[in-house]
Design a protein around this motif. Structure first.
Motif, short mmCIF file in Angstrom:
data_model
loop_
_atom_site.label_atom_id
_atom_site.label_comp_id
_atom_site.label_asym_id
_atom_site.label_seq_id
_atom_site.Cartn_x
_atom_site.Cartn_y
_atom_site.Cartn_z
N LYS A 165 0.83 -1.21 0.00
CA LYS A 165 0.00 0.00 0.00
C LYS A 165 0.86 1.25 0.00
N CYS A 216 -4.11 -8.49 -2.93
CA CYS A 216 -4.46 -8.55 -1.50
C CYS A 216 -5.96 -8.36 -1.31
N TYR A 217 -6.55 -7.40 -2.02
CA TYR A 217 -8.00 -7.21 -1.92
C TYR A 217 -8.75 -8.41 -2.49
N GLU A 218 -8.25 -8.97 -3.58
CA GLU A 218 -8.91 -10.14 -4.18
C GLU A 218 -8.91 -11.33 -3.23
N LYS A 247 -12.55 -3.16 -4.87
CA LYS A 247 -11.25 -2.50 -4.71
C LYS A 247 -10.17 -3.24 -5.50
N ALA A 248 -10.30 -4.55 -5.61
CA ALA A 248 -9.35 -5.33 -6.41
C ALA A 248 -9.45 -4.88 -7.87
N GLN A 275 -11.35 -8.90 2.23
CA GLN A 275 -11.55 -9.15 0.80
C GLN A 275 -12.55 -8.13 0.27
N ASP A 276 -12.20 -7.52 -0.88
CA ASP A 276 -13.07 -6.52 -1.49
C ASP A 276 -12.80 -6.54 -3.00
N ASN A 324 -7.97 -1.41 -8.38
CA ASN A 324 -6.51 -1.39 -8.35
C ASN A 324 -5.90 -2.09 -9.56
N VAL A 374 -5.97 -7.69 4.56
CA VAL A 374 -7.05 -6.71 4.44
C VAL A 374 -8.33 -7.50 4.16
#
Length: 182
Positions: free
Chosen positions: A118, A135-137, A148-149, A144-145, A152, A142
């Motif tokens: 980040k 990381c979001y995937e 946001k994945a 899971q979102d 990014n 963090v």
């Protein structure tokens, strides 16, 4: 995992975190080796010239890859990446994230991995932005979102990271995480 490395002056193996000293980009095992090294013309030059973040990063990369005379050693790569990151190297921050994510040379810590990814991503490093997306995937360090994945991956791709666009393309082709669109 802490591993012993050879002193770049005397060759004695030691654990850097338990007494290693940096002179320029040389890792030495003791104050005596530092004194002996500094007494040489090479040592005086190393001491008098400031070492850049890029030089620390490249030394870390040499250890990570086992290139340019360095024996492959992820713990040593960690030490040099850390020094480069302290000096502001976004590439070093990204590579520290990779070491933490996979537990190479140090204890695996997905929270620290996300933190370093980040920091580098916020500075605009495209590989780090892609790693933030991963990381979001996956929910590494963090929550899971997927939105946001996707955000990014798109940002990383727009900065030249073709792998990010490839990942998004496969998602749309297969319907993974998104509405299938071929």
């Amino acid at each position: 995992e802490k591993s012993k490395v050879p002193c770049e002056w005397c060759g004695k193996k030691f654990i850097p975190s338990e007494g290693g000293l940096l002179v320029g980009t040389k890792m030495l095992c003791s104050r005596k080796c530092v004194q002996d090294f500094i007494a040489t013309p090479e040592g005086q030059l190393a001491q008098s010239q400031p070492v850049s973040a890029d030089q620390y990063f490249k030394t870390g990369l040499n250890y990570a890859r086992g290139e340019n005379g360095a024996t492959k050693n992820y713990y040593m790569a960690f030490i040099y990446y850390q020094k480069a990151a302290e000096m502001g190297s976004e590439k070093a921050m990204n590579n520290l994230g990779c070491l933490y994510l996979d537990g190479w040379g140090i204890a695996q810590d997905k929270n620290m991995a996300f933190k370093y990814f980040k920091r580098a991503a916020d500075a605009g490093e495209s590989n780090a932005i892609s790693n933030v997306a991963v990381c979001y995937e996956k929910g590494y360090g963090v929550n899971q979102d997927i939105d946001k994945a996707i955000e990014n991956y798109q940002l990383s791709g727009s900065k030249g990271n073709s792998q990010s666009y490839y990942i998004l393309g496969t998602w749309y082709e297969t319907g993974k995480h998104v509405q299938k669109n071929t």
